[in-house]
Design an enzyme around this catalytic site. Structure first.
Site, mmCIF file in Angstrom:
data_model
loop_
_atom_site.group_PDB
_atom_site.id
_atom_site.type_symbol
_atom_site.label_atom_id
_atom_site.label_comp_id
_atom_site.label_asym_id
_atom_site.label_seq_id
_atom_site.Cartn_x
_atom_site.Cartn_y
_atom_site.Cartn_z
ATOM 1 N N ALA A 66 1.333 -1.522 0.009
ATOM 2 C CA ALA A 66 0.434 0.816 0.193
ATOM 3 C C ALA A 66 1.166 0.958 0.038
ATOM 4 O O ALA A 66 1.907 1.224 0.561
ATOM 5 C CB ALA A 66 -0.590 0.228 1.313
ATOM 6 N N GLY A 111 0.684 -4.864 1.411
ATOM 7 C CA GLY A 111 -0.683 -5.001 -0.234
ATOM 8 C C GLY A 111 -0.105 -5.976 -0.894
ATOM 9 O O GLY A 111 -0.853 -5.762 -1.487
ATOM 10 N N GLU A 114 -0.624 -9.116 -0.453
ATOM 11 C CA GLU A 114 -1.775 -9.504 0.456
ATOM 12 C C GLU A 114 -3.060 -9.408 -1.147
ATOM 13 O O GLU A 114 -4.048 -10.036 -1.680
ATOM 14 C CB GLU A 114 -2.609 -8.564 0.607
ATOM 15 C CG GLU A 114 -1.850 -8.259 1.773
ATOM 16 C CD GLU A 114 -2.043 -6.895 3.371
ATOM 17 O OE1 GLU A 114 -1.569 -5.955 2.888
ATOM 18 O OE2 GLU A 114 -2.986 -6.899 3.733
ATOM 19 N N GLU A 134 4.518 -4.770 7.233
ATOM 20 C CA GLU A 134 3.980 -4.097 7.898
ATOM 21 C C GLU A 134 3.994 -3.564 9.882
ATOM 22 O O GLU A 134 3.909 -2.368 9.793
ATOM 23 C CB GLU A 134 2.353 -3.592 8.307
ATOM 24 C CG GLU A 134 1.557 -4.125 6.466
ATOM 25 C CD GLU A 134 1.460 -5.272 6.006
ATOM 26 O OE1 GLU A 134 2.123 -6.382 6.400
ATOM 27 O OE2 GLU A 134 0.769 -5.332 4.844
HETATM 28 N N1 CAA Z 1 5.064 2.842 -0.517
HETATM 29 C C1 CAA Z 1 4.772 4.236 -1.221
HETATM 30 N N2 CAA Z 1 5.672 4.666 -2.068
HETATM 31 C C2 CAA Z 1 7.109 3.501 -1.960
HETATM 32 C C3 CAA Z 1 6.695 2.007 -1.155
HETATM 33 C C4 CAA Z 1 4.869 2.343 -0.957
HETATM 34 N N3 CAA Z 1 4.490 0.758 -0.228
HETATM 35 N N4 CAA Z 1 7.628 1.408 -2.138
HETATM 36 C C5 CAA Z 1 8.189 2.288 -2.534
HETATM 37 N N5 CAA Z 1 8.076 3.213 -2.359
HETATM 38 C C6 CAA Z 1 8.765 3.881 -3.585
HETATM 39 C C7 CAA Z 1 10.032 4.872 -2.666
HETATM 40 O O1 CAA Z 1 9.616 5.581 -1.949
HETATM 41 C C8 CAA Z 1 10.794 4.995 -3.646
HETATM 42 O O2 CAA Z 1 10.502 6.641 -4.487
HETATM 43 P P1 CAA Z 1 11.424 7.827 -4.855
HETATM 44 O O3 CAA Z 1 12.292 7.317 -6.305
HETATM 45 O O4 CAA Z 1 10.371 9.350 -4.699
HETATM 46 O O5 CAA Z 1 11.957 8.201 -3.441
HETATM 47 C C9 CAA Z 1 10.736 4.316 -5.463
HETATM 48 O O6 CAA Z 1 9.030 3.575 -4.816
HETATM 49 C C10 CAA Z 1 11.421 2.953 -5.435
HETATM 50 O O7 CAA Z 1 11.438 2.815 -3.764
HETATM 51 P P2 CAA Z 1 13.336 2.935 -3.282
HETATM 52 O O8 CAA Z 1 14.207 3.589 -3.768
HETATM 53 O O9 CAA Z 1 13.081 2.280 -1.610
HETATM 54 O O10 CAA Z 1 14.164 0.919 -4.010
HETATM 55 P P3 CAA Z 1 14.447 0.244 -2.797
HETATM 56 O O11 CAA Z 1 15.247 -0.619 -3.922
HETATM 57 O O12 CAA Z 1 15.579 0.499 -2.592
HETATM 58 O O13 CAA Z 1 13.582 0.001 -2.177
HETATM 59 C C11 CAA Z 1 12.243 -2.393 -1.382
HETATM 60 C C12 CAA Z 1 12.787 -1.162 -2.734
HETATM 61 C C13 CAA Z 1 12.651 -2.431 -0.669
HETATM 62 C C14 CAA Z 1 10.387 -2.221 -2.134
HETATM 63 C C15 CAA Z 1 11.363 -0.506 -0.711
HETATM 64 O O14 CAA Z 1 11.197 0.445 -0.925
HETATM 65 C C16 CAA Z 1 10.745 -1.097 0.247
HETATM 66 O O15 CAA Z 1 10.597 -1.436 1.336
HETATM 67 N N6 CAA Z 1 9.335 -0.314 0.401
HETATM 68 C C17 CAA Z 1 8.284 -0.268 1.310
HETATM 69 C C18 CAA Z 1 7.917 -1.786 1.134
HETATM 70 C C19 CAA Z 1 6.463 -1.763 2.349
HETATM 71 O O16 CAA Z 1 6.913 -1.541 3.695
HETATM 72 N N7 CAA Z 1 4.996 -2.335 1.928
HETATM 73 C C20 CAA Z 1 3.857 -2.124 2.861
HETATM 74 C C21 CAA Z 1 3.154 -0.720 3.214
HETATM 75 S S1 CAA Z 1 2.029 -0.643 3.969
HETATM 76 C C22 CAA Z 1 0.831 -2.086 3.286
HETATM 77 O O17 CAA Z 1 0.874 -2.638 2.322
HETATM 78 C C23 CAA Z 1 -0.086 -1.897 4.471
HETATM 79 C C24 CAA Z 1 -1.505 -2.659 3.870
HETATM 80 O O18 CAA Z 1 -1.688 -3.936 4.193
HETATM 81 C C25 CAA Z 1 -2.636 -2.113 3.711
#
Ligand code: CAA
Length: 260
Positions: A66, A111, A114, A134
């Site tokens: 998400a 998400g 999921e 999460e």
């Molecule tokens: N939401 C918003 N933006 C996201 C994102 C997310 N879940 N995942 C990645 N992005 C964005 C980053 O912010 C980045 O944007 P910018 O270039 O503008 O800075 C871009 O995508 C590329 O990401 P990274 O630079 O972080 O890429 P990386 O290769 O270094 O890392 C990753 C990849 C490990 C997937 C890392 O992006 C990450 O940890 N992302 C978040 C994963 C996460 O925590 N997901 C769970 C979300 S909560 C949820 O899903 C709740 C639910 O059940 C409803």
């Protein structure tokens, strides 16, 4: 229909649905979820589409979760509405009569994991990574991950993934039953298309009834689910496809199903 965050292509009876926010690793914001719900309606209504392949745009991610930027300042009420939107759209996808294959080209986190679990079949590449991160953000999964994950991989494995927020490899996801297959990156789409084509040559009423039997039957007690199976089995015998399928077998030829 045109969308900002998705595109839908058709190849014969197969639909390719792509979540298209590669710069944000296809993170799910309210717009993506709303459009995904609309795409499911379009696909459901399109009689030419038998099987769907769902994938993420770009090289890195299926869906990285998400959208954290969109969620960061949400109030409790807003996040509840967002969670329910995600749950409802995923349920609509899961209960859509046509099979959906998730082609997982990279990260499937939060998400994204999921969403993959709401699909019927999951195919990953050697590079794919899975997890429910999460709790590392101070929240629980909100799009039914706490419910679909234990149903898919068992309670103990689900709890470990949920509590630790560990990211696991495609090989581990395969070992615990989270994905059906792991293939080379350059083979992913062809592998999924080949499976979709095999499904598309079968009796589509029967395929759709199998989907309903598994998804709905698993939510019933065993006597009710057996009765449900007996009913849908009998229903098949009211179709032309059953007559054609069994006649073709007896006549030693390929069946020509018409989906009626
Ligand atoms: N939401 C918003 N933006 C996201 C994102 C997310 N879940 N995942 C990645 N992005 C964005 C980053 O912010 C980045 O944007 P910018 O270039 O503008 O800075 C871009 O995508 C590329 O990401 P990274 O630079 O972080 O890429 P990386 O290769 O270094 O890392 C990753 C990849 C490990 C997937 C890392 O992006 C990450 O940890 N992302 C978040 C994963 C996460 O925590 N997901 C769970 C979300 S909560 C949820 O899903 C709740 C639910 O059940 C409803």
């Amino acid at each position: 229909m045109e969308w900002n965050t998705l595109f839908l292509e058709k190849e014969g009876n197969i639909a390719l649905l792509t979540i298209n926010r590669p710069k944000a690793l296809n993170a799910l914001n309210p717009e993506v979820l709303t459009e995904l719900g609309q795409a499911v309606d379009v696909i459901t209504a399109d009689d030419e589409i038998f099987v769907v392949i769902l994938k993420g745009a770009g090289e890195k991610a299926f869906v990285a979760g998400a959208d954290i930027t969109a969620m960061k300042d949400m109030t409790a009420l807003e996040s509840r509405a967002f969670g329910i939107l995600g749950q409802e759209v995923f349920k609509k996808l899961e209960y859509m009569p046509k099979p959906v294959i998730a082609a997982i080209n990279g990260f499937a986190l939060g998400g994204g994991c999921e969403l993959a679990m709401a699909c019927d079949i999951r195919v990953a590449t050697e590079k794919s990574k899975f997890g429910q991160p999460e709790v590392g953000l101070g929240v629980t999964p909100g799009f039914a991950g706490t419910q679909r994950l234990p149903r898919l991989v068992g309670k103990g494995r689900a709890k470990e993934l949920l509590y630790t927020a560990d990211m696991i490899s495609a090989a581990d996801a395969h070992r615990i039953g989270l994905v059906n297959h792991v293939v080379a990156e350059d083979q992913l789409l062809e592998f999924c298309k080949s499976m979709a084509k095999r499904i598309a040559t079968k009796g589509q009423i029967a395929v759709r009834l199998c989907k309903a039997a598994v998804d709905q039957g698993l939510e019933m007690d065993v006597d009710k689910s057996m009765a449900f199976e007996a009913d849908i089995f009998a229903l098949c015998f009211a179709t032309s496809d059953q007559k054609e399928g069994m006649t073709a077998f007896v006549e030693k030829r390929k069946p020509n199903f018409i989906g009626k």
